[in-house]
Write an enzyme that holds these catalytic residues in place. Structure first.
Site, PDB file in Angstrom:
ATOM      1  N   ASP A 411       0.869  -1.168   0.000  1.00  0.00           N
ATOM      2  CA  ASP A 411       0.000   0.000   0.000  1.00  0.00           C
ATOM      3  C   ASP A 411       0.912   1.226   0.000  1.00  0.00           C
ATOM      4  OD1 ASP A 411      -2.373   1.613   0.379  1.00  0.00           O
ATOM      5  OD2 ASP A 411      -1.745   1.839   2.450  1.00  0.00           O
ATOM      6  N   ASP A 608      -1.420  -0.814   5.983  1.00  0.00           N
ATOM      7  CA  ASP A 608      -1.673  -0.311   7.328  1.00  0.00           C
ATOM      8  C   ASP A 608      -3.110   0.117   7.541  1.00  0.00           C
ATOM      9  OD1 ASP A 608      -1.609   2.059   5.740  1.00  0.00           O
ATOM     10  OD2 ASP A 608      -1.258   3.215   7.566  1.00  0.00           O
TER      11      ASP A 608
END
Length: 747
Positions: A411, A608
């Site tokens: 990400d 996250d």
């Protein structure tokens, strides 16, 4: 003739915490008549099946599960509370580990083991009997499960292996060894159960993103109603600071929404009439009237929950190595022993007593103690070494998979980048940079907008004295913030707002395009309607992002970015860090990309955010940043507690070292057994030598596994082609410039 009625049965199976458990339960149930469409999800302790109760009753299904060593509980009906349907009935799983059957077994076996040790010191004569009691206390429940497995389709499970090892040790008078092995096995099982329970509980925190109540327009008035009662086309009012109660479409108002928890977008997004908004987004400023387009059971957050659960269920069960191997090893060892005892006397006239003795020695040599400990000892050492470096891995299966991944997907926001915008460029069209920044910080002084906060923080770091404002600052939603200074009104706004106030010069427009091409967000500072400068901001890469990616590449691992952020920003960051980028991905699109990458081998996903949770669950291995959301940490199989991208390469190196150690242990255990098997057949090995062979193998395996405790990340420095990496993590021939990451400033 009675009508045949098929019923769907959903159960929560307490104690089912690994792929081996799932296989055992499935094998046991598929032998029952009238039981079909069995689906087992050990990650959620969930079991569903279609049951013909004319052939098998529900109580028979539950009894079969109990006989295998697990406790079934009926799940709520489909019509039960929506939140329970989303996360399951948590009452059972919320029990503390010491209240479970496995936990009580650990406590009881541990107490007896400690008591035996004390008695052995004080009254050595009766110590053996206490050790025997401890061993029997621990082995009887495991033996019952092994027998149930044999009866119901899983004859050579890890319980079978443990039962043979413990009973063999007791028969040889090694009750202390049997008690210790059984106790450590029980501890490992309860740790697996606790970890699985924490992962299941993490899904519940997704529900906290959606408010329990919504302000709904009904009968000409705005009233508070439960969010799960909202229907399609209901109109809700979302005030500044509120979370959006469900997916919808803005019909009136203009404001910016923080969508980072859902899409990964690093800065708030302007929403106006006609814009789609997602459940769980936070309204930054301005009042919005929203038409609901999805109910609570079908909104973005609910879909993410189901994606996580489905991804966990579809992940192929990874049986523990020793369980797979024992399916062949244990019966083969028994067959060989029986062959040695019977064939020479029966067919060649040899003496029965001699060959029975040699057969018994072969059984002792084949005792699987060293094999039982070979994998868990290496795994335990690997996990401990990782924990010392801030690398949290949730179990041996995850540690094993890490070394086999061929692709790592990252990400962007909060993973490859810091997760907060920073000032990168200050372009003063009038005066100097300090004066421009001070004016902008004064106007943004009370702002809660991430860009405004970044401007204020930059001014504070430079120690600038801010000019006084007269009155308060005022926000123009989605456009600008303004305040009156001594020399007039100053606006800090978007380029679009500045263009509305007057034409921008070609030179300024060109500089804005350059900044935007670099993935930066530009704000223009205006004095009245006159531009006096530009401040550019960007969520900058982590200091070790480039070196961490270079190290992974040197290990032969492909790297790719999967982000919900816009293509321009994602492309700029990807070019800077040297990896592929796929942008503007919602959670279901990320999941699809993970599936594509999976076709080329094992894949790890690093993230996250909540929006990363489905991808973390669907990948071969999910890795969460330590600063990430509870759901990301709970869904992931590993976590980087120090928030270092370099930690991913260290995880891969640690896994590969652990895998190498496991194979060394297996070679030691089986190699010694092979040598002593030959000496046994030639009549050289006695029974006590056979015992020594197994004990020696166990000692060697344990000592070899302890070497992993010295792991310091050096294995992660070794490239796939043998190239040595420098201190920055890059191959010496291709050292990237680090100045940009050290200063945190763009060009």
């Amino acid at each position: 003739m009675a009508a045949e009625v098929d019923n769907a049965l959903k159960l929560r199976v307490e104690g089912m915490d690994c792929g081996a458990c799932a296989i055992k339960i499935e094998n046991g149930l598929k032998r029952l008549p009238g039981v079909t469409e069995i689906k087992v999800n050990y990650g959620l302790e969930a079991l569903s099946l279609v049951l013909d109760e004319d052939r098998t009753s529900r109580s028979s299904v539950e009894d079969r599960i109990r006989s295998l060593g697990y406790t079934p509980h009926l799940m709520p009906d489909e019509g039960a509370d929506a939140e329970k349907n989303s996360t399951g009935d948590r009452g059972v799983s919320d029990r503390a580990w010491w209240q479970t059957r496995k936990g009580q077994l650990v406590i009881g076996a541990g107490v007896l083991l400690g008591l035996a040790f004390i008695i052995a010191t004080v009254v050595p004569a009766i110590a053996e009997w206490v050790y025997l009691a401890a061993a029997l206390f621990g082995i009887l429940p495991i033996l019952r499960r092994a027998i149930a497995g044999v009866r119901h389709g899983t004859p050579f499970s890890i319980e079978t292996l443990m039962s043979i090892a413990a009973i063999g040790a007791v028969a040889l008078g090694e009750s202390a060894e049997a008690a210790i092995v059984v106790f450590l096995f029980a501890v490992g099982e309860i740790l697996e159960n606790v970890a699985a329970g924490r992962a299941r509980a993490g899904i519940e925190s997704l529900m906290k993103l959606v408010p329990r109540v919504a302000r709904c327009e009904r009968d000409g008035a705005v009233t508070e109603v439960p969010a799960d009662e909202l229907g399609i086309d209901d109109i809700v009012v979302v005030r500044p600071g509120d979370r959006v109660p469900s997916d919808g479409e803005v019909i009136d108002g203009k404001s910016e929404l923080d969508e980072a928890p859902v899409t990964g977008e690093s800065v708030p997004v302007l929403k106006e009439a006609g814009s789609a908004i997602y459940a769980g987004s936070i309204n930054a400023n301005g009042v919005l009237r929203v038409r609901i387009t999805r109910t609570a059971a079908d909104n973005t957050i609910a879909r993410i929950i189901h994606l996580v659960e489905d991804a966990q269920g579809s992940k192929a069960p990874t049986a523990r190595f020793i369980d797979r191997f024992s399916a062949y090893y244990t019966p083969a060892a028994m067959a060989v022993s029986a062959f040695i005892m019977v064939v020479p006397p029966m067919f060649f006239g040899a003496e029965w007593s001699i060959w029975i003795y040699r057969g018994l020695a072969t059984l002792l040599i084949a005792c699987p103690c060293a094999l039982v400990i070979s994998t868990p000892a290496a795994i335990a050492s690997g996990l401990a070494a990782g924990a010392r470096r801030g690398l949290l891995v949730k179990g041996g299966a995850a540690l094993e998979i890490l070394g086999k991944v061929r692709t790592v997907a990252f990400d962007k926001t909060g993973t490859l980048t810091v997760g907060q915008p920073r000032v990168t460029d200050i372009i003063a069209l009038e005066g100097d940079e300090a004066e421009l920044l001070a004016k902008a910080a004064a106007v943004e002084g009370g702002s809660s907008h991430p860009l405004g906060e970044a401007i204020v923080e930059e001014a504070a770091q430079r120690g600038l004295e801010l000019p006084r404002i007269f009155g308060g600052a005022m926000a123009i939603p989605g456009k600008a913030v303004t305040a009156r200074l001594r020399d007039g009104f100053v606006f800090v706004g978007s380029p679009r707002y500045a263009a509305e106030q007057g034409d921008l010069t070609p030179e300024l427009s060109s500089r804005l395009e350059t900044l935007e091409a670099e993935g930066k967000t530009a704000v223009i500072v205006l004095s009245g309607k006159r531009p006096i400068g530009v401040i550019a901001l960007r969520d900058e890469p982590r200091a070790d992002a480039a070196s961490g990616l270079a190290r992974l590449n040197a290990l032969g691992v492909r790297t790719v970015m999967l982000t919900g952020d816009n293509r321009r920003t994602a492309g700029a960051i990807a070019r800077e860090l040297g990896l592929e980028a796929k942008a503007e991905l919602l959670p279901d699109a990320k999941l699809a990309e993970i599936a594509k990458l999976h076709e080329h081998g094992g894949i790890a996903m690093v993230g996250d955010g909540i929006n990363d949770a489905p991808a973390l669950a669907a990948s071969s291995i999910g890795i969460a940043m330590g600063s990430g959301t509870d759901v990301a940490l709970a869904t992931a199989d590993a976590a980087l507690l120090k928030n270092r991208v370099m930690g991913v390469a260290e995880l891969v190196g640690l896994s590969r070292a652990t895998l190498g150690n496991i194979w060394q242990n297996i070679a030691l255990a089986l190699g010694l057994k092979a040598v002593f098997l030959i000496t046994t057949l030639t009549g050289v090995t006695t029974l006590w030598m056979a015992i020594l062979a197994d004990t020696g193998a166990t000692v060697l395996v344990t000592v070899n596994a302890l070497r992993l405790l010295r792991f310091r990340g050096e294995d992660a420095h070794q490239g796939a082609s043998g190239d040595r990496l420098n201190k920055n993590g890059a191959v010496d021939a291709h050292v990237p410039s680090q100045e940009l990451h050290q200063t945190g400033r763009g060009t």
